[in-house]
Design an enzyme around this catalytic site. Structure first.
Site, PDB file in Angstrom:
ATOM      1  N   CYS A  49       0.480   3.203   1.822  1.00  0.00           N
ATOM      2  CA  CYS A  49       1.672   2.990   0.978  1.00  0.00           C
ATOM      3  C   CYS A  49       1.597   3.799  -0.310  1.00  0.00           C
ATOM      4  O   CYS A  49       2.059   3.350  -1.371  1.00  0.00           O
ATOM      5  CB  CYS A  49       1.885   1.512   0.647  1.00  0.00           C
ATOM      6  SG  CYS A  49       2.215   0.515   2.083  1.00  0.00           S
ATOM      7  N   LYS A  98      -4.790 -10.949  -2.155  1.00  0.00           N
ATOM      8  CA  LYS A  98      -5.854  -9.951  -2.365  1.00  0.00           C
ATOM      9  C   LYS A  98      -6.984 -10.523  -3.212  1.00  0.00           C
ATOM     10  O   LYS A  98      -7.943  -9.835  -3.536  1.00  0.00           O
ATOM     11  CB  LYS A  98      -5.283  -8.702  -3.041  1.00  0.00           C
ATOM     12  CG  LYS A  98      -4.296  -7.937  -2.146  1.00  0.00           C
ATOM     13  CD  LYS A  98      -3.841  -6.670  -2.825  1.00  0.00           C
ATOM     14  CE  LYS A  98      -2.604  -6.068  -2.213  1.00  0.00           C
ATOM     15  NZ  LYS A  98      -2.796  -5.458  -0.897  1.00  0.00           N
ATOM     16  N   ASP A 127       0.141  -2.850 -12.717  1.00  0.00           N
ATOM     17  CA  ASP A 127       0.004  -3.356 -11.358  1.00  0.00           C
ATOM     18  C   ASP A 127      -1.481  -3.637 -11.146  1.00  0.00           C
ATOM     19  O   ASP A 127      -2.289  -2.716 -10.995  1.00  0.00           O
ATOM     20  CB  ASP A 127       0.522  -2.291 -10.377  1.00  0.00           C
ATOM     21  CG  ASP A 127       0.283  -2.680  -8.925  1.00  0.00           C
ATOM     22  OD1 ASP A 127      -0.412  -3.670  -8.674  1.00  0.00           O
ATOM     23  OD2 ASP A 127       0.794  -1.947  -8.046  1.00  0.00           O
ATOM     24  N   HIS A 158       1.348   2.777  -5.706  1.00  0.00           N
ATOM     25  CA  HIS A 158       1.735   2.180  -4.423  1.00  0.00           C
ATOM     26  C   HIS A 158       3.268   2.234  -4.346  1.00  0.00           C
ATOM     27  O   HIS A 158       3.943   2.166  -5.378  1.00  0.00           O
ATOM     28  CB  HIS A 158       1.249   0.722  -4.443  1.00  0.00           C
ATOM     29  CG  HIS A 158       1.403  -0.023  -3.152  1.00  0.00           C
ATOM     30  ND1 HIS A 158       2.601  -0.556  -2.736  1.00  0.00           N
ATOM     31  CD2 HIS A 158       0.496  -0.362  -2.207  1.00  0.00           C
ATOM     32  CE1 HIS A 158       2.425  -1.186  -1.579  1.00  0.00           C
ATOM     33  NE2 HIS A 158       1.159  -1.076  -1.228  1.00  0.00           N
ATOM     34  N   GLN A 204      -5.001  -4.400  -7.225  1.00  0.00           N
ATOM     35  CA  GLN A 204      -6.350  -4.021  -6.779  1.00  0.00           C
ATOM     36  C   GLN A 204      -7.398  -4.225  -7.868  1.00  0.00           C
ATOM     37  O   GLN A 204      -8.533  -3.762  -7.737  1.00  0.00           O
ATOM     38  CB  GLN A 204      -6.370  -2.543  -6.345  1.00  0.00           C
ATOM     39  CG  GLN A 204      -5.480  -2.232  -5.160  1.00  0.00           C
ATOM     40  CD  GLN A 204      -5.952  -2.889  -3.853  1.00  0.00           C
ATOM     41  OE1 GLN A 204      -7.094  -3.333  -3.735  1.00  0.00           O
ATOM     42  NE2 GLN A 204      -5.062  -2.961  -2.886  1.00  0.00           N
TER      43      GLN A 204
HETATM   44  N1  PLP Z   1       0.230  -2.447  -5.623  1.00  0.00           N
HETATM   45  C1  PLP Z   1      -0.966  -2.094  -5.149  1.00  0.00           C
HETATM   46  C2  PLP Z   1      -1.868  -1.229  -5.977  1.00  0.00           C
HETATM   47  C3  PLP Z   1      -1.362  -2.532  -3.891  1.00  0.00           C
HETATM   48  O1  PLP Z   1      -2.553  -2.175  -3.401  1.00  0.00           O
HETATM   49  C4  PLP Z   1      -0.481  -3.337  -3.132  1.00  0.00           C
HETATM   50  C5  PLP Z   1      -0.840  -3.769  -1.771  1.00  0.00           C
HETATM   51  O2  PLP Z   1      -1.630  -3.168  -1.097  1.00  0.00           O
HETATM   52  C6  PLP Z   1       0.745  -3.690  -3.682  1.00  0.00           C
HETATM   53  C7  PLP Z   1       1.057  -3.226  -4.929  1.00  0.00           C
HETATM   54  C8  PLP Z   1       1.709  -4.573  -2.954  1.00  0.00           C
HETATM   55  O3  PLP Z   1       1.187  -5.856  -2.825  1.00  0.00           O
HETATM   56  P1  PLP Z   1       1.917  -6.964  -1.950  1.00  0.00           P
HETATM   57  O4  PLP Z   1       2.178  -6.344  -0.616  1.00  0.00           O
HETATM   58  O5  PLP Z   1       0.936  -8.089  -1.906  1.00  0.00           O
HETATM   59  O6  PLP Z   1       3.186  -7.314  -2.659  1.00  0.00           O
END
Ligand code: PLP
Length: 409
Positions: free
Chosen positions: A367, A229, A203, A126, A206
């Site tokens: 993203c 999430k 990370d 992401h 998900q």
């Molecule tokens: N990393 C992953 C794999 C994500 O799917 C997301 C959000 O969709 C993020 C990071 C960023 O999360 P946040 O916008 O809640 O900071």
């Protein structure tokens, strides 16, 4: 092991938004990768905070401040238990995944990265696990390397092994890809990085609500995720970090709470976790995160995963019956994400038609622009699942998709 079946009717009745209509049709919510809906217990906790206990935390001697502080600190311990961290002070409460990664990139970078050092990320990150590392590399003269993936969305672990060296200081990878659904072999990734003394950040944005995560068993150095999430409100997230790293890193931001002593000549910093928690946090969301964790734990993450896996398998079989559909992300190890394109049709147009039918999906690059660039597509349609989705949801979605494809082709 026999899996506990989830009580889907009870779960659905816990989420009030699922009763609403959109465009005159019952809501079919398949955008859980972006954010999940909230159960009534979490909504009640939010209302209760403002009705009964609102006060700033960590500062007041008065009753309301004390009960708010206690409730906020319950969350820290709840998160600790949920991810099996050794200490509650290794849990830093942030705004979310993005802030947690920025914190590590900036502070770990400050403490441990010199010119010529290397950071490894993967091809399926992401943007929030790309850009903070790029910024840090630029500031420090470090080098960013990328583990390649194949056309199925599977990382090449042999190449990764060859990329590691004494210069590698950090490996930052996603546990589950938001664009493809791939579950990465994180145990292997961590083990190989540790052979070279590199730290690993996972990370888990998900993964945290689908997969049981034990940071002690994984021996991971940093784990990040967002409350929103995992059935909690927006504006709260988690950074788990091993004590040895967190203690050696400088603070992220200056302000209230993160200090021990301030004079104009010199400031000394607070201990963990407060050193990294400057200013008033999102107290109400923080408190609610504990309720969301309890909610998931009561149902059982194993049972949730088994149910969602079954649903994903069903959705995958059904969608392939539609002519022209190509699934993007075909790794054998997948979680809750069905990303796809349809020959000759723009993903956005599909999203718009599905919305008219009350079906919420996401379209675009999610993203993860480098993923789309590698696969030579502008974006995908993404249906992402949560524990409250049903086979009926999938049937309605598939019927809607067939209709959209018929209209657009
Ligand atoms: N990393 C992953 C794999 C994500 O799917 C997301 C959000 O969709 C993020 C990071 C960023 O999360 P946040 O916008 O809640 O900071």
């Amino acid at each position: 092991m026999t899996l506990k079946k989830i009580d889907i009717n009870k779960i659905r009745s816990d989420f009030p938004i699922l009763k609403r209509e959109v465009n005159g049709k019952p809501l079919i919510y398949l955008d859980n990768g972006a954010t999940t809906q909230k159960p009534q217990v979490v909504i009640d906790a939010l209302v209760n905070y403002y009705t009964d206990m609102n006060a700033n935390i960590h500062r007041g001697v008065h009753y309301l401040s004390q009960i708010s502080t206690d409730a906020f600190e319950v969350t820290r311990r709840k998160v600790q238990g949920f991810i099996h961290a050794s200490h509650d002070y290794e849990i830093i409460l942030t705004k979310g995944t993005t802030e947690s990664i920025n914190l590590v990139a900036q502070c770990f970078g400050e403490a441990f990265i010199s010119e010529g050092d290397e950071i490894i990320i993967s091809a399926m990150e992401h943007h929030s696990n790309i850009v903070p590392w790029q910024m840090m590399c630029e500031a420090k003269g470090a080098v960013l390397k990328v583990i390649p993936m194949d056309s199925r969305g599977v990382l090449d672990i042999d190449i990764y092994k060859d990329m590691l060296s004494e210069r590698t200081k950090m490996v930052a990878v996603t546990y589950v890809s938001n664009a493809l659904g791939t579950i990465n072999p994180v145990e292997e990734i961590i083990r190989y990085a540790h052979d070279y003394g590199a730290a690993v950040l996972l990370d888990a944005a998900q993964a945290i609500h689908h997969i049981t995560i034990d940071v002690s068993k994984l021996d991971v150095d940093f784990l990040v995720f967002s409350g929103h999430k995992m059935y909690a409100p927006t504006g709260i997230g988690v950074l788990y970090g091993k004590e040895k790293w967190l203690n050696a890193m400088p603070p992220y931001q200056g302000g209230g709470d993160m200090i021990k002593d301030v004079t104009f000549a010199k400031t000394t910093y607070n201990e963990l976790p407060f050193k990294f928690e400057a200013g008033t946090p999102n107290i109400e969301a923080g408190i609610c995160l504990a309720y969301a964790i309890d909610y998931m734990t009561d149902i059982g993450l194993e049972a949730i995963k088994a149910y969602e896996d079954e649903l994903l398998e069903y959705a995958t079989l059904e969608i392939l019956k539609i002519e022209g559909v190509r699934i993007i992300g075909t790794s054998e190890a997948k979680s809750s994400v069905l990303s796809f394109v349809v020959d000759g049709v723009h993903p956005y147009d599909i999203g718009v038609i599905l919305d008219k039918l009350g079906i919420a999906v996401r379209t675009g690059h999610h993203c993860a622009q480098p993923v789309m660039d590698q696969l030579g597509i502008p974006g995908t349609v993404r249906a992402s699942l949560a524990m409250y989705n049903t086979k009926e949801d999938i049937d309605i979605f598939i019927k809607g998709l067939q209709r959209a494809v018929d209209m657009l082709k």
